[in-house]
Design an enzyme around this catalytic site. Structure first.
Site, PDB file in Angstrom:
ATOM      1  CD1 TRP A 111      38.594 -62.902  59.589  1.00  0.00           C
ATOM      2  CD2 TRP A 111      39.472 -60.950  60.552  1.00  0.00           C
ATOM      3  NE1 TRP A 111      38.132 -61.649  58.843  1.00  0.00           N
ATOM      4  CE2 TRP A 111      38.845 -60.567  59.343  1.00  0.00           C
ATOM      5  CE3 TRP A 111      40.687 -60.104  61.003  1.00  0.00           C
ATOM      6  CZ2 TRP A 111      38.724 -59.060  59.145  1.00  0.00           C
ATOM      7  CZ3 TRP A 111      40.341 -58.899  60.970  1.00  0.00           C
ATOM      8  CH2 TRP A 111      39.297 -58.171  59.817  1.00  0.00           C
ATOM      9  CG  ASP A 181      37.996 -64.403  66.094  1.00  0.00           C
ATOM     10  OD1 ASP A 181      36.806 -64.249  66.552  1.00  0.00           O
ATOM     11  OD2 ASP A 181      38.739 -63.884  65.347  1.00  0.00           O
ATOM     12  CE  LYS A 205      32.308 -60.496  61.393  1.00  0.00           C
ATOM     13  NZ  LYS A 205      32.334 -59.732  60.244  1.00  0.00           N
TER      14      LYS A 205
HETATM   15  C1  LIG Z   1      36.750 -63.965  62.343  1.00  0.00           C
HETATM   16  C2  LIG Z   1      36.759 -62.396  62.719  1.00  0.00           C
HETATM   17  N1  LIG Z   1      37.907 -62.317  63.437  1.00  0.00           N
HETATM   18  C3  LIG Z   1      38.134 -60.900  63.676  1.00  0.00           C
HETATM   19  C4  LIG Z   1      37.613 -59.984  62.946  1.00  0.00           C
HETATM   20  C5  LIG Z   1      37.950 -58.378  63.348  1.00  0.00           C
HETATM   21  O1  LIG Z   1      36.776 -57.808  64.076  1.00  0.00           O
HETATM   22  P1  LIG Z   1      36.903 -56.461  64.310  1.00  0.00           P
HETATM   23  O2  LIG Z   1      36.699 -55.426  63.290  1.00  0.00           O
HETATM   24  O3  LIG Z   1      35.668 -56.436  65.339  1.00  0.00           O
HETATM   25  O4  LIG Z   1      38.048 -55.947  65.298  1.00  0.00           O
HETATM   26  C6  LIG Z   1      36.404 -60.295  62.213  1.00  0.00           C
HETATM   27  C7  LIG Z   1      35.793 -59.091  61.234  1.00  0.00           C
HETATM   28  O5  LIG Z   1      35.317 -59.387  60.158  1.00  0.00           O
HETATM   29  C8  LIG Z   1      36.431 -61.654  61.773  1.00  0.00           C
HETATM   30  O6  LIG Z   1      35.310 -61.890  60.790  1.00  0.00           O
END
Ligand SMILES: Cc1ncc(COP(=O)(O)O)c(C=O)c1O
Length: 373
Positions: A111, A181, A205
């Site tokens: 991520w 994030d 989550k």
């Molecule tokens: C730490 C983290 N950042 C970003 C994301 C991406 O999130 P989204 O699918 O809401 O764009 C996730 C998805 O699991 C994640 O776990």
């Protein structure tokens, strides 16, 4: 009638409190808000206007709870947007990059890497620390990060959902705004958000369903001017000015998020929930450490309390993992398959995941090791 349900270890969308499922089902049928005698309050959350007084009250309460329950300082802006955390990967550099300066990032997993990719597409980007070389098995110590004192901001991922690593505490970045994030550990324990200039999290989550993204930020940071090419909807200023109602928000998702935060408050807040989370994760890591079959992925000191990841040791590891996952499904343990980039097993044990589900998994793991290890 209550129906037996599997234990849901999914990484997200993830388990939510049972009481929230029930309240949500009821609000889908008819809102029935105590003290609200408007006609909207006699309708379903799925059909009322986002401009109605009834929704306004739900929205405002959700924002207050973000401050009161999650501990976001009172003078920060709170936005409830769409596009997931992934859109924030782009909105952050679009809005917050200062001309002539780089965006600085710490790379602790897939991520983080996606956030870095978006930033690189938009401007100068530096990676000041990374654990990529060791398979993202730890959080690199801030002492070893390259100098970022002249960066527009420093971006970190507080919990790495795929690898199961977590910052034990948020870094201190002095005058450089810290962007975090927080998607997979927001609300999991008390966190010092005074250190954070802008935080964001997809809700799916610890906060609610997919389709809502929480963003909170210090007002001075949001005063930075995005360049002219940035579309209206991708400017933080637009959403601040319109109180997240620039376009039709995810009214349903915001209701669920409000209900989840009410539940956290009723459980005693993030301190109480954090103590339970530490106990749940502690049991699982103790089981991993006591085993010769299971190999935890995350190094000590970087272990996540939300996503616990491990592989199976020895010859025929792939077949053993398959056998483990098949038997786990049969035993009512759902969603344990590790992400394809790590393999093995991942147990996501977010706030709403019950402690007896962790006990059931530990028991299952012991039995599997005894009989098939
Ligand atoms: C730490 C983290 N950042 C970003 C994301 C991406 O999130 P989204 O699918 O809401 O764009 C996730 C998805 O699991 C994640 O776990």
């Amino acid at each position: 009638m209550s129906v037996a349900r599997p234990y849901n270890f999914s990484a997200g969308p993830a388990i939510l409190p049972t009481s929230v499922f029930e309240e949500t089902a009821s609000a889908v049928r008819q809102l029935n808000v105590p003290g609200d005698d408007s006609l909207e309050a006699k309708l379903s959350i799925l059909e009322i206007s986002h401009r109605s007084k009834t929704f306004d009250a739900i929205h405002n309460e959700a924002i207050s709870l973000v401050h009161d329950v999650l501990g976001v300082p009172a003078d920060y802006e709170v936005l409830l947007l769409q596009g997931g955390a992934s859109l924030q990967f782009a909105m952050v550099p679009m809005n917050l990059a200062v001309p002539g300066k780089s965006g600085a990032y710490v790379d602790t997993g897939a991520w983080s890497a996606k956030a870095i990719k978006e930033s690189k597409g938009l401007g100068e980007t530096v990676v000041v620390g990374s654990s990529k070389a060791s398979g993202y098995d730890h959080i690199p110590s801030p002492d070893g990060w390259a100098d970022y004192s002249d960066a527009s901001y420093l971006h970190v991922t507080s919990n790495n959902t795929i690898y199961g690593t977590e910052f034990a505490e948020l870094p201190q970045t002095g005058d450089v705004p810290l962007i975090v994030d927080l998607s997979s550990n927001i609300g999991s324990r008390p966190m010092n958000f005074e250190r954070v200039a802008l935080g964001y999290a997809g809700a799916q989550k610890n906060l609610g369903p997919s389709g809502v993204t929480l963003v909170f930020a210090r007002k001075d940071l949001l005063a930075r001017q995005a360049p002219g090419y940035v579309p209206t909807i991708l400017r933080y200023g637009t959403h601040v000015e319109k109180n997240s109602l620039f376009n039709t928000p995810n009214t349903f998702g915001i209701l669920v998020l409000r209900n989840v935060l009410r539940w956290v408050r009723q459980r005693g807040g993030v301190e109480a929930v954090g103590a339970v989370n530490a106990a749940k994760a502690g049991k699982l890591y103790a089981a991993l450490d006591a085993s010769s079959l299971y190999v935890p992925h995350a190094k000590d000191g970087s272990r996540s309390t939300m996503n616990v990841t491990w592989t199976l040791a020895g010859e025929g590891e792939g077949d053993k993992t398959k056998a483990f996952l098949t038997a786990a499904e049969k035993a009512g343990l759902s969603g344990l398959k590790g992400h394809r980039s790590v393999g093995g097993v991942r147990a996501s044990i977010y706030n709403a995941f019950p402690e007896d589900g962790v006990d059931a998994l530990v028991e299952f793991m012991r039995e599997f090791e005894r009989t098939q290890g």
